[in-house]
Design a protein around this motif. Structure first.
Motif, PDB file in Angstrom:
ATOM      1  N   UNK A   1     -13.970  -5.526   4.804  1.00  0.00           N
ATOM      2  CA  UNK A   1     -14.479  -5.082   3.687  1.00  0.00           C
ATOM      3  C   UNK A   1     -14.332  -3.358   3.837  1.00  0.00           C
ATOM      4  N   UNK A   2     -14.482  -2.905   4.740  1.00  0.00           N
ATOM      5  CA  UNK A   2     -14.438  -1.667   5.145  1.00  0.00           C
ATOM      6  C   UNK A   2     -12.810  -1.006   4.995  1.00  0.00           C
ATOM      7  N   UNK A   3     -11.823  -1.861   5.499  1.00  0.00           N
ATOM      8  CA  UNK A   3     -10.315  -1.528   5.241  1.00  0.00           C
ATOM      9  C   UNK A   3     -10.261  -1.672   3.720  1.00  0.00           C
ATOM     10  N   UNK A   4     -10.769  -2.461   2.851  1.00  0.00           N
ATOM     11  CA  UNK A   4     -10.606  -2.884   1.570  1.00  0.00           C
ATOM     12  C   UNK A   4     -10.929  -1.367   0.912  1.00  0.00           C
ATOM     13  N   UNK A   5     -12.091  -1.106   1.301  1.00  0.00           N
ATOM     14  CA  UNK A   5     -12.868  -0.036   0.653  1.00  0.00           C
ATOM     15  C   UNK A   5     -12.068   1.342   0.860  1.00  0.00           C
ATOM     16  N   UNK A   6     -11.664   1.584   1.955  1.00  0.00           N
ATOM     17  CA  UNK A   6     -10.733   2.695   2.229  1.00  0.00           C
ATOM     18  C   UNK A   6      -9.426   2.494   1.542  1.00  0.00           C
ATOM     19  N   UNK A   7      -8.794   1.432   1.525  1.00  0.00           N
ATOM     20  CA  UNK A   7      -7.590   1.155   0.640  1.00  0.00           C
ATOM     21  C   UNK A   7      -7.766   1.507  -0.882  1.00  0.00           C
ATOM     22  N   UNK A   8      -8.802   1.084  -1.287  1.00  0.00           N
ATOM     23  CA  UNK A   8      -9.179   1.548  -2.821  1.00  0.00           C
ATOM     24  C   UNK A   8      -9.295   2.891  -2.777  1.00  0.00           C
ATOM     25  N   UNK A   9      -9.882   3.716  -2.135  1.00  0.00           N
ATOM     26  CA  UNK A   9     -10.322   5.014  -1.931  1.00  0.00           C
ATOM     27  C   UNK A   9      -8.842   5.781  -1.715  1.00  0.00           C
ATOM     28  N   UNK A  10      -8.020   5.183  -1.067  1.00  0.00           N
ATOM     29  CA  UNK A  10      -6.644   6.249  -0.724  1.00  0.00           C
ATOM     30  C   UNK A  10      -5.756   5.863  -2.096  1.00  0.00           C
ATOM     31  N   UNK A  11      -5.889   4.392  -2.681  1.00  0.00           N
ATOM     32  CA  UNK A  11      -5.107   4.556  -3.817  1.00  0.00           C
ATOM     33  C   UNK A  11      -5.637   5.164  -5.027  1.00  0.00           C
ATOM     34  N   UNK A  12      -6.910   5.615  -5.049  1.00  0.00           N
ATOM     35  CA  UNK A  12      -7.464   6.607  -6.063  1.00  0.00           C
ATOM     36  C   UNK A  12      -7.001   7.761  -5.943  1.00  0.00           C
ATOM     37  N   UNK A  13      -6.787   8.333  -4.722  1.00  0.00           N
ATOM     38  CA  UNK A  13      -6.571   9.657  -4.121  1.00  0.00           C
ATOM     39  C   UNK A  13      -4.951   9.854  -4.565  1.00  0.00           C
TER      40      UNK A  13
ATOM     41  N   UNK B   1       3.217   4.985  -9.722  1.00  0.00           N
ATOM     42  CA  UNK B   1       2.084   4.868 -10.521  1.00  0.00           C
ATOM     43  C   UNK B   1       1.751   3.471 -10.848  1.00  0.00           C
ATOM     44  N   UNK B   2       2.801   2.640 -10.976  1.00  0.00           N
ATOM     45  CA  UNK B   2       2.486   1.290 -11.304  1.00  0.00           C
ATOM     46  C   UNK B   2       2.310   0.569  -9.943  1.00  0.00           C
ATOM     47  N   UNK B   3       3.007   1.001  -8.865  1.00  0.00           N
ATOM     48  CA  UNK B   3       2.590   0.385  -7.567  1.00  0.00           C
ATOM     49  C   UNK B   3       1.513   0.625  -7.257  1.00  0.00           C
ATOM     50  N   UNK B   4       0.850   1.877  -7.475  1.00  0.00           N
ATOM     51  CA  UNK B   4      -0.507   2.025  -6.987  1.00  0.00           C
ATOM     52  C   UNK B   4      -1.366   1.054  -7.963  1.00  0.00           C
ATOM     53  N   UNK B   5      -1.211   1.035  -9.154  1.00  0.00           N
ATOM     54  CA  UNK B   5      -2.328   0.254 -10.122  1.00  0.00           C
ATOM     55  C   UNK B   5      -2.095  -1.346  -9.482  1.00  0.00           C
ATOM     56  N   UNK B   6      -0.937  -1.520  -9.299  1.00  0.00           N
ATOM     57  CA  UNK B   6      -0.939  -2.900  -8.877  1.00  0.00           C
ATOM     58  C   UNK B   6      -1.662  -3.324  -7.902  1.00  0.00           C
ATOM     59  N   UNK B   7      -1.555  -2.616  -6.573  1.00  0.00           N
ATOM     60  CA  UNK B   7      -1.940  -2.433  -5.355  1.00  0.00           C
ATOM     61  C   UNK B   7      -3.430  -2.496  -5.555  1.00  0.00           C
ATOM     62  N   UNK B   8      -3.937  -1.765  -6.341  1.00  0.00           N
ATOM     63  CA  UNK B   8      -5.339  -1.406  -6.633  1.00  0.00           C
ATOM     64  C   UNK B   8      -5.946  -2.675  -7.258  1.00  0.00           C
ATOM     65  N   UNK B   9      -5.260  -3.402  -8.171  1.00  0.00           N
ATOM     66  CA  UNK B   9      -5.739  -4.778  -8.764  1.00  0.00           C
ATOM     67  C   UNK B   9      -5.748  -5.795  -7.872  1.00  0.00           C
ATOM     68  N   UNK B  10      -4.666  -5.694  -7.009  1.00  0.00           N
ATOM     69  CA  UNK B  10      -4.611  -6.605  -5.573  1.00  0.00           C
ATOM     70  C   UNK B  10      -5.810  -6.640  -4.955  1.00  0.00           C
TER      71      UNK B  10
END
Lengths: 136, 126
Positions: free
Chosen positions: B9-21, B99-108
């Motif tokens: 969960x920690x990794x996923x939360x960090x991944x989401x933060x990274x994708x947002x940034x 941009x679309x890569x980031x959005x897809x990764x985020x959805x994933x």
């Protein structure tokens, strides 16, 4: 939040491109605007300039539009003795607006606008996915 | 139960933060697509697999009963990714792909998060 920053930046980009389109429209509308008096200056093409400015509230480089710059250069003359702007020999100076160049510029502005719109779409979908987490 | 104590969960939360940034950095590039002299930048990719497999702060540390015990070394993986500038003008197509890569990764990642929560709920008998 970063995603809101993305949206704000994209909005800034869209505003900038909108202003660019405004200047292009102005140029195109004035393709044939000559002077009112003999030997006077006709309309001259204007271009817009962009520069990156650090938005301190966002902590990122936003885009700003400078004042439209008038393009100098040689003007073409057209023989039209009946025109009120015609000089002693009957020549009228025409604006240095090239419709083809303006259309190209317009296309470019449109493309950039769409790109910014896509960024907003992507950020929006990311936000809605985050909100979907609440549903569990 | 603190979900952020679970490494995944920690990794996923960090991944989401990274994708947002990253999305913010890409938005910056696109907004300045027509700014003369502006260079495109991007975030350095972070190896989240490494973060999950014991790196970073999500690691389970060995219990030390004496200050003389050797603890597990801190990992070099951080999610505070530095910005890297590329040379050359901004290519909108390239940026759009990112941009679309980031959005897809985020959805994933968000759906993965949901699945993990569902799994936990299942285990709890809900």
């Amino acid at each position: 939040m970063d995603l809101h920053t993305s949206m704000q930046l994209a909005f800034a980009g869209m505003t900038a491109q909108g202003q660019r389109l405004k200047v292009i429209a102005q140029n195109l509308a004035n393709t044939d605007s000559t002077a009112k008096t003999p030997g006077g200056e006709p309309y001259r093409r204007k271009i817009i300039t962009f520069h990156a400015v650090l938005d301190k509230t966002l902590g990122a480089d936003s885009v700003a539009v400078g004042r439209p710059v008038t393009v100098s250069g040689k003007l073409e003359s057209k023989f039209d003795p009946g025109n009120p702007a015609a000089d002693a020999e009957g020549y009228v100076q025409m604006p240095n607006v090239n419709p083809v160049v303006e259309l190209m510029d317009m296309r470019d502005a449109q493309q950039s606008y769409q790109a910014n719109l896509n960024v907003i779409d992507a950020a929006k979908s990311m936000i809605s996915h985050t909100l979907d987490l609440l549903r569990g | 139960m603190d979900l952020t104590q679970i490494p995944l969960f920690k990794a996923m939360a960090k991944k989401l933060a990274w994708l947002g940034a990253r999305q913010a950095v890409l938005a910056e590039n696109v907004a300045n697509a027509n700014t003369p002299g502006f260079r495109a930048s991007d975030l350095k990719p972070v190896d989240f697999g490494k973060l999950l497999n014991g790196g970073g702060n999500g690691i389970l540390k060995l219990a030390a009963t004496s200050p003389g015990h050797i603890t597990t070394p801190a990992s070099g993986v951080t999610t505070e990714a530095p910005k890297v500038s590329s040379s050359g003008p901004i290519q909108l197509e390239d940026q759009m792909m990112k941009v679309s890569d980031t959005a897809t990764d985020f959805a994933f990642t968000t759906s993965l998060y949901q699945k993990q929560i569902a799994l936990l709920k299942e285990a709890l008998g809900h």
